[in-house]
Design a protein around this motif. Structure first.
Motif, short mmCIF file in Angstrom:
data_model
loop_
_atom_site.label_atom_id
_atom_site.label_comp_id
_atom_site.label_asym_id
_atom_site.label_seq_id
_atom_site.Cartn_x
_atom_site.Cartn_y
_atom_site.Cartn_z
N LYS A 246 -15.22 22.80 -21.31
CA LYS A 246 -15.14 24.24 -21.01
C LYS A 246 -13.89 24.88 -21.58
N ILE A 247 -12.83 24.08 -21.80
CA ILE A 247 -11.56 24.68 -22.23
C ILE A 247 -11.03 24.09 -23.53
N ALA A 248 -11.42 22.86 -23.87
CA ALA A 248 -10.90 22.23 -25.09
C ALA A 248 -11.67 22.70 -26.32
N ARG A 249 -11.04 22.55 -27.47
CA ARG A 249 -11.71 22.91 -28.73
C ARG A 249 -12.75 21.86 -29.09
N ASP A 250 -12.35 20.60 -29.09
CA ASP A 250 -13.26 19.49 -29.40
C ASP A 250 -13.07 18.39 -28.37
N VAL A 251 -14.18 17.76 -27.99
CA VAL A 251 -14.14 16.69 -26.99
C VAL A 251 -14.86 15.47 -27.55
N HIS A 252 -14.21 14.30 -27.43
CA HIS A 252 -14.83 13.03 -27.82
C HIS A 252 -14.95 12.15 -26.58
N LEU A 253 -16.12 11.56 -26.39
CA LEU A 253 -16.34 10.63 -25.29
C LEU A 253 -16.55 9.24 -25.87
N ILE A 254 -15.67 8.30 -25.50
CA ILE A 254 -15.75 6.93 -26.00
C ILE A 254 -16.39 6.06 -24.93
N VAL A 255 -17.55 5.49 -25.26
CA VAL A 255 -18.31 4.70 -24.30
C VAL A 255 -18.43 3.27 -24.81
N ARG A 256 -18.02 2.31 -24.01
CA ARG A 256 -18.00 0.92 -24.44
C ARG A 256 -19.40 0.35 -24.65
N SER A 257 -20.30 0.61 -23.71
CA SER A 257 -21.66 0.08 -23.84
C SER A 257 -22.68 1.20 -23.70
N SER A 258 -22.84 1.72 -22.48
CA SER A 258 -23.78 2.82 -22.27
C SER A 258 -23.26 3.71 -21.15
N ILE A 259 -23.74 4.93 -21.12
CA ILE A 259 -23.35 5.86 -20.06
C ILE A 259 -24.02 5.44 -18.76
N ARG A 260 -23.21 5.34 -17.70
CA ARG A 260 -23.72 4.87 -16.40
C ARG A 260 -23.57 5.93 -15.32
N ALA A 261 -23.45 7.17 -15.72
CA ALA A 261 -23.25 8.25 -14.76
C ALA A 261 -24.58 8.64 -14.10
N ASP A 262 -24.47 9.33 -12.97
CA ASP A 262 -25.66 9.86 -12.32
C ASP A 262 -26.39 10.79 -13.28
N GLU A 263 -27.70 10.79 -13.20
CA GLU A 263 -28.50 11.58 -14.13
C GLU A 263 -28.16 13.06 -14.07
N VAL A 264 -27.80 13.54 -12.88
CA VAL A 264 -27.48 14.96 -12.73
C VAL A 264 -26.28 15.35 -13.59
N PHE A 265 -25.36 14.41 -13.81
CA PHE A 265 -24.22 14.67 -14.69
C PHE A 265 -24.58 14.41 -16.15
N GLU A 266 -25.28 13.31 -16.39
CA GLU A 266 -25.59 12.92 -17.77
C GLU A 266 -26.40 13.99 -18.49
N ARG A 267 -27.31 14.64 -17.77
CA ARG A 267 -28.14 15.68 -18.40
C ARG A 267 -27.31 16.83 -18.95
N GLN A 268 -26.18 17.09 -18.31
CA GLN A 268 -25.35 18.22 -18.73
C GLN A 268 -24.66 17.98 -20.07
N LEU A 269 -24.54 16.72 -20.47
CA LEU A 269 -23.87 16.42 -21.74
C LEU A 269 -24.63 16.99 -22.93
N ASP A 270 -25.95 17.06 -22.83
CA ASP A 270 -26.77 17.53 -23.95
C ASP A 270 -26.47 18.98 -24.33
N ASP A 271 -25.93 19.74 -23.39
CA ASP A 271 -25.69 21.16 -23.64
C ASP A 271 -24.29 21.46 -24.17
N LEU A 272 -23.48 20.42 -24.34
CA LEU A 272 -22.09 20.63 -24.76
C LEU A 272 -22.00 20.61 -26.28
N LYS A 273 -21.79 21.77 -26.88
CA LYS A 273 -21.80 21.90 -28.34
C LYS A 273 -20.54 21.34 -28.99
N ASN A 274 -19.46 21.23 -28.24
CA ASN A 274 -18.20 20.74 -28.81
C ASN A 274 -17.93 19.28 -28.47
#
Length: 387
Positions: A246-274
């Motif tokens: 919401k505030i940074a210019r660019d965001v990188h998420l480093i995942v060792r194997s796979s995303i293990r977050a609750d689906e309600v959070f994981e779904r929101q990642l698809d909408d993040l353009k940066n």
């Protein structure tokens, strides 16, 4: 009168501890919220004088104090702390410890809570949507409500760190703190929670507080319009990613194997353009000069390395129990969690444990609070039976 300035951000729990300490001692100070866009020049000044890209930073008559340092504050203001004897001492002031304090006080036990901070890891939750009674509340706001309720009870609170606990000849427990205070109690509840796990890579120690952060709710606002990297794949990492996008210019998420977050959070990642997600990578090292400038990640299959530019790196790779001070005093599992029975009893009579520091499944605020209540009731029964 001392000239005191506290550089803070809105949701920083450790900043709140500094201000609470000064308020309790009736010491005047000025607060500057360096997370606000209009205070960007103040943020630059804080970084210049402290060498830190993190809060809190407190300046007392020109002396710069980083973090919440009770011992140094006491030394500067000439405050001598003393110990005391209690029915019950609670170690930790997260959901379990604070709930235990309320229940113990209502049972008319003389109660002391010793903790480095109020709220523990719960403070670092950006948004809590599964605590009954609130559709959504930040972790720091929820813990502030817990603390407010504790203050309605006859509970003493010491902002300090327990360094040792041992059994005395008369069956009471002797507790020593980092500031060299000594307390005794007939019973103890350990609710000391957990602390962030570190990466253990080159550059980590050098850049901690200088672009590398383990408290995104504290330091996140300092990275407005900058490039940030979040390391981790669980709920905390994904929540931090969502908020920083919401505030940074660019965001990188480093995942060792796979995303293990609750689906309600994981779904929101698809909408993040940066946002760029790098799956199957380990962090190799963190680089920079005075501050973080880059992070090198390594593909776990091919071994190929690539360098990402970074102004800030947030580590969200799990937690380690705060049990180092026990030094073999209690029975623990391989993860360093305290083993308890269904009623929060440890293997030492009179010592109880509750919350995330225990081996109980389900590391949730609501579960920790319930376990804290149970531990207090069990401690009360123990004390009544041993009078």
């Amino acid at each position: 009168m001392s000239d005191i300035t506290v550089y803070s951000t809105e949701r920083c729990p450790y900043c709140a501890m500094v201000k609470a300490y000064l308020n309790k001692k009736d010491i005047s100070y000025t607060v500057i919220d360096v997370g606000k866009p209009e205070n960007i020049e103040d943020a630059k000044e804080m970084i210049r004088i402290s060498g830190q890209r993190g809060v809190p930073v407190t300046v007392i008559d020109g002396e710069v104090i980083i973090g919440f340092d009770t011992a140094r504050f006491n030394e500067i203001f000439g405050i001598e702390e003393s110990g005391g004897a209690y029915d019950l001492i609670i170690i930790g002031a997260g959901p379990a410890g604070l709930t235990a304090a309320v229940y113990a006080a209502r049972k008319l036990l003389s109660t002391l809570v010793i903790s480095e901070n109020i709220g523990g890891q719960s403070n670092e939750s950006w948004a809590i949507e599964n605590y009954m009674g609130y559709l959504m509340i930040t972790g720091s706001d929820l813990m502030a409500k817990f603390e407010e309720q504790v203050h309605t009870q006859n509970v003493n609170l010491e902002l300090d760190r327990v360094s040792r606990i041992e059994t005395m000849d008369d069956g009471r427990f002797h507790i020593k703190t980092a500031s060299d205070q000594a307390f005794t109690a007939r019973s103890v509840i350990i609710a000391s929670g957990k602390h962030p796990r570190m990466l253990g890579v080159e550059g980590e120690e050098k850049f901690l507080g200088k672009g590398l952060s383990i408290c995104s709710t504290c330091d996140g606002p300092l990275y407005r319009n900058k490039t940030v990297v979040i390391v981790g794949g669980g709920n905390s990492a994904v929540q931090t990613t969502i908020e920083m996008a919401k505030i940074a210019r660019d965001v990188h998420l480093i995942v060792r194997s796979s995303i293990r977050a609750d689906e309600v959070f994981e779904r929101q990642l698809d909408d993040l353009k940066n946002l760029s997600i790098h799956t199957g990578y380990d962090v190799a090292r963190i680089g920079g000069d005075k501050f973080v400038r880059s992070i090198v990640i390594k593909n776990r299959e091919s071994g190929e390395e690539k360098t990402l530019p970074a102004d800030g790196v947030f580590i969200e790779i799990g937690l380690i129990p705060n049990t180092g001070f026990l030094n073999g005093f209690l029975e623990m599992n391989d993860q360093g969690e305290i083993i308890v029975d269904p009623n929060c009893h440890t293997n030492v009579p009179g010592i109880f444990a509750a919350g995330d520091v225990t081996a109980i499944k389900g590391k949730q605020i609501i579960i920790a609070a319930g376990e804290g209540a149970k531990a207090a009731l069990e401690a009360h029964d123990y004390l009544m039976a041993t009078e």
